[in-house]
Scaffold this active site. Structure first.
Site, PDB file in Angstrom:
ATOM      1  N   GLY A  27      36.570  40.866  44.442  1.00 38.40           N
ATOM      2  CA  GLY A  27      37.945  41.162  44.844  1.00 38.40           C
ATOM      3  C   GLY A  27      38.666  41.756  43.643  1.00 38.40           C
TER       4      GLY A  27
ATOM      5  N   CYS B 255      66.176  31.744  41.322  1.00 37.28           N
ATOM      6  CA  CYS B 255      66.756  30.502  40.780  1.00 37.28           C
ATOM      7  C   CYS B 255      65.693  29.456  40.495  1.00 37.28           C
ATOM      8  CB  CYS B 255      67.752  29.920  41.770  1.00 37.28           C
ATOM      9  SG  CYS B 255      68.615  31.154  42.691  1.00 37.28           S
ATOM     10  N   GLU B 256      64.780  29.756  39.618  1.00 36.89           N
ATOM     11  CA  GLU B 256      63.722  28.820  39.221  1.00 36.89           C
ATOM     12  C   GLU B 256      63.314  29.164  37.794  1.00 36.89           C
ATOM     13  OE1 GLU B 256      61.238  26.868  41.250  1.00 36.89           O
ATOM     14  OE2 GLU B 256      61.852  27.441  43.276  1.00 36.89           O
TER      15      GLU B 256
HETATM   16  N1  LLP Z   1      34.384  35.311  47.713  1.00 37.22           N
HETATM   17  C1  LLP Z   1      34.993  34.133  47.989  1.00 37.22           C
HETATM   18  C2  LLP Z   1      34.345  33.190  48.896  1.00 37.22           C
HETATM   19  C3  LLP Z   1      36.232  33.842  47.406  1.00 37.22           C
HETATM   20  O1  LLP Z   1      36.829  32.681  47.669  1.00 37.22           O
HETATM   21  C4  LLP Z   1      36.846  34.775  46.525  1.00 37.22           C
HETATM   22  C5  LLP Z   1      38.143  34.513  45.912  1.00 37.22           C
HETATM   23  C6  LLP Z   1      36.176  35.985  46.293  1.00 37.22           C
HETATM   24  C7  LLP Z   1      34.946  36.215  46.894  1.00 37.22           C
HETATM   25  C8  LLP Z   1      36.730  37.046  45.393  1.00 37.22           C
HETATM   26  O2  LLP Z   1      36.823  36.598  44.066  1.00 37.22           O
HETATM   27  P1  LLP Z   1      37.268  37.592  42.881  1.00 37.22           P
HETATM   28  O3  LLP Z   1      36.194  38.632  42.714  1.00 37.22           O
HETATM   29  O4  LLP Z   1      38.574  38.189  43.262  1.00 37.22           O
HETATM   30  O5  LLP Z   1      37.404  36.715  41.699  1.00 37.22           O
HETATM   31  N2  LLP Z   1      44.793  34.095  43.586  1.00 37.22           N
HETATM   32  C9  LLP Z   1      43.949  33.856  42.440  1.00 37.22           C
HETATM   33  C10 LLP Z   1      42.488  34.145  42.735  1.00 37.22           C
HETATM   34  C11 LLP Z   1      41.944  33.372  43.912  1.00 37.22           C
HETATM   35  C12 LLP Z   1      40.510  33.709  44.276  1.00 37.22           C
HETATM   36  C13 LLP Z   1      40.133  33.140  45.582  1.00 37.22           C
HETATM   37  N3  LLP Z   1      38.814  33.434  46.040  1.00 37.22           N
HETATM   38  C14 LLP Z   1      44.480  34.689  41.285  1.00 37.22           C
HETATM   39  O6  LLP Z   1      45.488  35.391  41.424  1.00 37.22           O
HETATM   40  O7  LLP Z   1      43.938  34.632  40.175  1.00 37.22           O
END
Ligand code: LLP
Length: 434
Positions: free
Chosen positions: A290, A358-359
């Site tokens: 991602g 406001c935080e």
């Molecule tokens: N596959 C699964 C099953 C996942 O749960 C995730 C991300 C990915 C792939 C993709 O992971 P990546 O390549 O993006 O690391 N909101 C957080 C990150 C949460 C990731 C959740 N799962 C942030 O902003 O750092």
């Protein structure tokens, strides 16, 4: 590498002057570089040499329809965490036939929609979920293909809030119980066992936890291939990106200038290290990146509202808030803050860069050295392409920000800024208050 750099004194995304985008569409606005995404995609998919590998872009990182379409055009399949994300893929005109559905809480409705859409596989996170998928598939008179998400109990050494692969997390089925879960799966009449999956966390900057995971999974994967004829292994996402020195990291020379031991994980190192281990398994490989596809491809443009000089402390108050980009408040994340118009004759300023909410957690950067800027000037928060817009909220009744996609010298708004009328459209005053 990315495509953000100063041309003269003006920060550009590819060939587009970002100040022009800010003036045209207002702020806060997310801007994405299509070429950076394409580079990220090509480098990762090309790193799995000699393997039958398929990138399944994790839609949760950035689910804008244009971004999905762009990655789909490049050959990506998708990983979705909800039926909503799956429907986005379909709405973007991309196919879900090679895509996978993950998540610990899939509802009956979501399972049905995914079966009807004809996805490649479900990534199952518990035994009750297996029973539910079997039940829904039975009602539809079809077979559901699955892989079990195995929790290998590996510490990814990342922020506690984005670690998923240890036994303390809610994700997956523990390695020790996985063989039994597969046996249970094989007994269900409406389930086909298709693969094995693991995802240990996000923003991982060292290849070792990935290696450790594969070492732990390999014997089980080989056994499953033998016993249940699985055809694929998904090694999840999680590759980290450069947040500090984000702007500099776009230059080829920056990488060479880093001491080898502290060089951030690259797709090439990831691929070169894992490919030989994966090749031994003789399975198709799924990757679920991602962040590493989109994070460095996006910035959040914001306008300076006030420079408030406090006692021993300066505050740069900008028009973006934690509702627009929640990562610093939620994960203490670092985003580089740079002016859209550079002026080397100005003094540097040390300030907290804060939003209007406001935080006290509405703070993007603490005691950060930035070029002195004043009201009406623009800043960019770098590396905001992943988990930025998708996590935005309407807190303080602030509209979800606009998004713009750039390719070369072309750019288009791909999400319009929400209006006040849209924000309140689903609300009403009940009859008993009238
Ligand atoms: N596959 C699964 C099953 C996942 O749960 C995730 C991300 C990915 C792939 C993709 O992971 P990546 O390549 O993006 O690391 N909101 C957080 C990150 C949460 C990731 C959740 N799962 C942030 O902003 O750092």
């Amino acid at each position: 590498m990315h495509h953000f750099r100063y041309v003269g004194q003006n920060l550009h995304c590819e060939s587009v002057d970002l100040a022009e985008v800010a003036r045209l569409y207002g702020t806060p606005t997310y801007v994405y570089s299509a070429s950076t995404m394409a580079d990220n995609y090509t480098r990762l998919s090309g790193s799995m040499k000699g393997l039958d590998a398929q990138v399944c872009y994790a839609v949760k990182a950035n689910s804008n329809l244009a971004v999905i379409r762009h990655l789909g055009n490049l050959g990506s399949a998708f990983e979705f965490a909800s039926a909503g994300e799956m429907r986005r893929v379909i709405a973007a005109g991309a196919s879900v036939r090679r895509s996978v559905f993950a998540g610990v809480g899939k509802t009956e409705l979501e399972i049905r929609q995914a079966l009807e859409a004809g996805i490649y596989s479900f990534h199952v996170e518990s035994e009750p979920e297996l029973a539910r998928i079997n039940h829904v598939a039975g009602k539809l008179g079809v077979k559901a293909a699955i892989a079990i998400r195995v929790n290998p109990d590996v510490d990814a050494h990342t922020h506690a809030k984005i670690t998923t692969g240890t036994s303390a997390n809610k994700f997956g089925i523990p390695l020790r119980q996985a063989a039994a879960a597969y046996e249970a799966a094989s007994k269900y009449p409406h389930i086909t066992i298709r693969g094995i999956q693991s995802h240990i966390g996000s923003q991982i900057t060292d290849v070792k936890p990935f290696v450790e995971t594969l070492e732990k999974l390999a014997p089980l994967a080989a056994e499953l291939k033998e016993r249940h004829r699985i055809e694929y292994i998904s090694i999840g996402g999680g590759i980290g990106i450069v947040y500090r020195d984000a702007l500099a990291s776009g230059a080829a020379s920056w990488w060479d200038a880093q001491p080898e031991a502290s060089r951030p994980l690259t797709p090439e190192v990831y691929g070169a290290t894992l490919s030989p281990m994966l090749a031994k398994l003789g399975l198709k490989v799924l990757l679920e990146p991602g962040r590493s596809m989109v994070a460095n491809a996006g910035v959040l443009l914001t306008r300076v509202e006030y420079l408030k000089r406090g006692q021993g402390k300066n505050f740069l108050i900008v028009d973006a808030g934690m509702n627009d980009l929640v990562r610093p408040a939620m994960y203490d994340s670092y985003h580089e803050v740079v002016p859209l118009q550079r002026d080397t004759t100005r003094r540097a300023l040390v300030a907290d860069v804060v939003g209007p909410i406001c935080e006290s957690t509405d703070c993007f950067a603490k005691d950060r050295q930035v070029q002195e800027v004043g009201e009406g000037e623009y800043l960019a928060l770098m590396s905001a392409g992943a988990y930025g817009h998708v996590m935005a909220s309407r807190y303080n009744t602030r509209p979800i920000p606009a998004e713009v996609l750039v390719k070369g010298s072309a750019f288009e708004q791909v999400t319009a800024r929400e209006t006040f009328e849209q924000i309140i459209a689903n609300e009403k005053i009940p009859a008993f208050l009238k």
